[in-house]
Design an enzyme around this catalytic site. Structure first.
Site, PDB file in Angstrom:
ATOM      1  N   ALA A  72     -24.263 136.348  78.784  1.00  0.00           N
ATOM      2  CA  ALA A  72     -24.464 135.733  80.090  1.00  0.00           C
ATOM      3  C   ALA A  72     -25.859 135.130  80.234  1.00  0.00           C
ATOM      4  O   ALA A  72     -26.033 134.125  80.923  1.00  0.00           O
ATOM      5  CB  ALA A  72     -24.218 136.748  81.193  1.00  0.00           C
ATOM      6  N   THR A  73     -26.863 135.731  79.595  1.00  0.00           N
ATOM      7  CA  THR A  73     -28.220 135.185  79.708  1.00  0.00           C
ATOM      8  C   THR A  73     -28.276 133.764  79.165  1.00  0.00           C
ATOM      9  O   THR A  73     -28.837 132.860  79.800  1.00  0.00           O
ATOM     10  CB  THR A  73     -29.228 136.088  78.975  1.00  0.00           C
ATOM     11  N   ASN A 140     -25.711 143.783  90.334  1.00  0.00           N
ATOM     12  CA  ASN A 140     -25.648 144.774  89.259  1.00  0.00           C
ATOM     13  C   ASN A 140     -26.309 146.096  89.611  1.00  0.00           C
ATOM     14  O   ASN A 140     -25.982 147.127  89.024  1.00  0.00           O
ATOM     15  CB  ASN A 140     -26.294 144.210  87.983  1.00  0.00           C
ATOM     16  N   GLN A 168     -20.724 141.049  86.850  1.00  0.00           N
ATOM     17  CA  GLN A 168     -20.243 142.353  87.311  1.00  0.00           C
ATOM     18  C   GLN A 168     -18.875 142.270  87.986  1.00  0.00           C
ATOM     19  O   GLN A 168     -18.223 143.299  88.180  1.00  0.00           O
ATOM     20  CB  GLN A 168     -21.261 142.982  88.266  1.00  0.00           C
ATOM     21  N   SER A 185     -19.880 137.897  80.942  1.00  0.00           N
ATOM     22  CA  SER A 185     -20.263 138.570  79.692  1.00  0.00           C
ATOM     23  C   SER A 185     -19.148 139.506  79.256  1.00  0.00           C
ATOM     24  O   SER A 185     -18.610 140.268  80.072  1.00  0.00           O
ATOM     25  CB  SER A 185     -21.555 139.348  79.916  1.00  0.00           C
ATOM     26  N   HIS A 187     -19.174 142.248  77.355  1.00  0.00           N
ATOM     27  CA  HIS A 187     -19.395 143.695  77.295  1.00  0.00           C
ATOM     28  C   HIS A 187     -19.427 144.356  78.666  1.00  0.00           C
ATOM     29  O   HIS A 187     -19.509 145.580  78.771  1.00  0.00           O
ATOM     30  CB  HIS A 187     -20.662 144.038  76.491  1.00  0.00           C
ATOM     31  N   THR A 223     -22.164 128.511  64.665  1.00  0.00           N
ATOM     32  CA  THR A 223     -20.853 128.993  64.229  1.00  0.00           C
ATOM     33  C   THR A 223     -20.378 130.129  65.138  1.00  0.00           C
ATOM     34  O   THR A 223     -21.092 131.108  65.341  1.00  0.00           O
ATOM     35  CB  THR A 223     -20.928 129.500  62.778  1.00  0.00           C
ATOM     36  N   CYS A 305     -31.692 146.668  82.619  1.00  0.00           N
ATOM     37  CA  CYS A 305     -32.582 145.654  82.068  1.00  0.00           C
ATOM     38  C   CYS A 305     -34.035 145.873  82.477  1.00  0.00           C
ATOM     39  O   CYS A 305     -34.940 145.301  81.898  1.00  0.00           O
ATOM     40  CB  CYS A 305     -32.133 144.263  82.508  1.00  0.00           C
TER      41      CYS A 305
END
Length: 368
Positions: A72-73, A140, A168, A185, A187, A223, A305
């Site tokens: 996501a960043t 978050n 989220q 994201s 994960h 890739t 974070c």
């Protein structure tokens, strides 16, 4: 270990892991092939990527395309810098991936305030001349759900693009309507780490950040990993199938945890929030000591974070908490794979550890 830190990351769904395995094969099978190669093995890998793209797209609005990124960043950086926006307005409780990127793009970025419930007002004044407005769907740290549909409409009325960090919320609640750019994201929705996506509404023109082969529609070079894409896609498809049952399970867990910790002060709205996030504070609590004493329970003192930075949470400060109060807050996160008995045991350990500090514990009840 009892895992109660679902905002930091979610467990990998077994179905996602299974979907990844064929693309992690060794030389005895063609699953390792480059999806950008023209031979048969490469075309098979490319097909797996496109299946995954469709699965991820199913979680997002119609009328746009999914660009795979490293997370996501990167997606948020691509949205902000790729849009060419020069005057930005973002909520005061955005993730650092938005706040820091917005400040880099526009040192004078306008911060949209939140109320003591952690909500941006739907009618908050937007600065004149802003060409990009960014407000996250679900915070978050405190789990508040923002009025992104109305904010997007108001941004458009002023001629601005609307960017939504839906990390989220993706796979848990309906996608943010009327957004132009949405970052997610893998994960955070039971997929693998190392992959995310930017959804781009049809007709939005972006410039690439990473130059090279232009593999992702000219917007992102490099890739792609068929394994990561397949895992992301499988996790997204599972979220679409299990969204209602996941939500019901999370609501039940919320009631159990909230009841057991009754009297602790809730940070953020009690109603406009995702119930998989429980952010609480207790006067006099030494959270660093609490974390140390609850070694078999994984939870957070705030955003993962920012953990260890020593800085007070900018989110808790934005809702009016003093620096002292921000340091008495904990965040519990739970979801699909959290068992009732594990939640109960983890919460009991937290209560016991808090009591051992001599903190005056408020009334609580046994989970039911």
């Amino acid at each position: 270990m009892i895992y109660l830190d679902y905002q930091a990351t979610t467990p990998l769904a077994p179905e996602a892991r299974e979907a990844m395995m064929p693309w992690l094969a060794g030389p005895e099978a063609p699953g390792f092939a480059n999806p950008h190669s023209p031979h048969r093995a490469g075309r098979a890998a490319a097909a797996a990527v496109e299946v995954a793209r469709e699965q991820v797209a199913a979680l997002l609005p119609a009328g746009g395309r999914v660009i795979f990124t490293s997370g996501a960043t990167e997606a948020l950086n691509l949205a902000i810098f790729g849009s060419g926006a020069r005057r930005l307005a973002v909520s005061a409780i955005e993730h650092a991936a938005v706040l820091d990127t917005a400040r880099a793009a526009d040192p004078g970025v306008a911060l949209l305030p939140v109320d003591p419930q952690g909500l941006v007002a739907a009618d908050v004044p937007l600065p004149a001349g802003a060409d990009l407005v960014a407000v996250m769907q679900v915070n978050n740290e405190i789990g508040t759900i923002q009025p992104v549909a109305e904010l997007a409409r108001r941004a458009h009325a002023q001629g601005a693009l609307f960017l939504c960090d839906a990390v989220q919320g993706a796979g848990k609640i309906a996608p943010p309507p009327d957004a132009d750019l949405i970052a997610i994201s893998a994960h955070k929705l039971y997929g693998p780490k190392g992959i995310g996506a930017l959804w781009v509404r049809d007709g939005i023109d972006l410039k690439p950040l990473i130059h090279g082969g232009g593999q992702e529609g000219g917007l992102r070079s490099g890739t792609l990993s068929p394994a990561l894409c397949a895992g992301f896609g499988a996790a997204a498809a599972l979220c679409a199938t299990l969204r209602e049952s996941d939500a019901a399970h999370v609501d039940n867990l919320w009631k159990r945890a909230r009841g057991a910790l009754a009297g602790w002060t809730l940070n953020g709205s009690a109603t406009a929030r995702w119930h998989g996030n429980l952010n609480l504070r207790l006067a006099g609590l030494d959270v660093a000591r609490l974390l140390s004493e609850c070694r078999n329970v994984a939870f957070s003192a705030g955003s993962a974070c920012a953990s260890g930075s020593g800085r007070p949470s900018h989110v808790l400060r934005a809702i009016g908490l003093s620096d002292r109060d921000t340091k008495t807050a904990i965040r519990l996160g739970f979801g699909r794979y959290t068992r009732e008995e594990d939640l109960d045991e983890g919460v009991a350990a937290i209560i016991a550890a808090a009591g051992s500090q001599g903190v005056a514990l408020p009334w609580s009840e046994s989970p039911s």
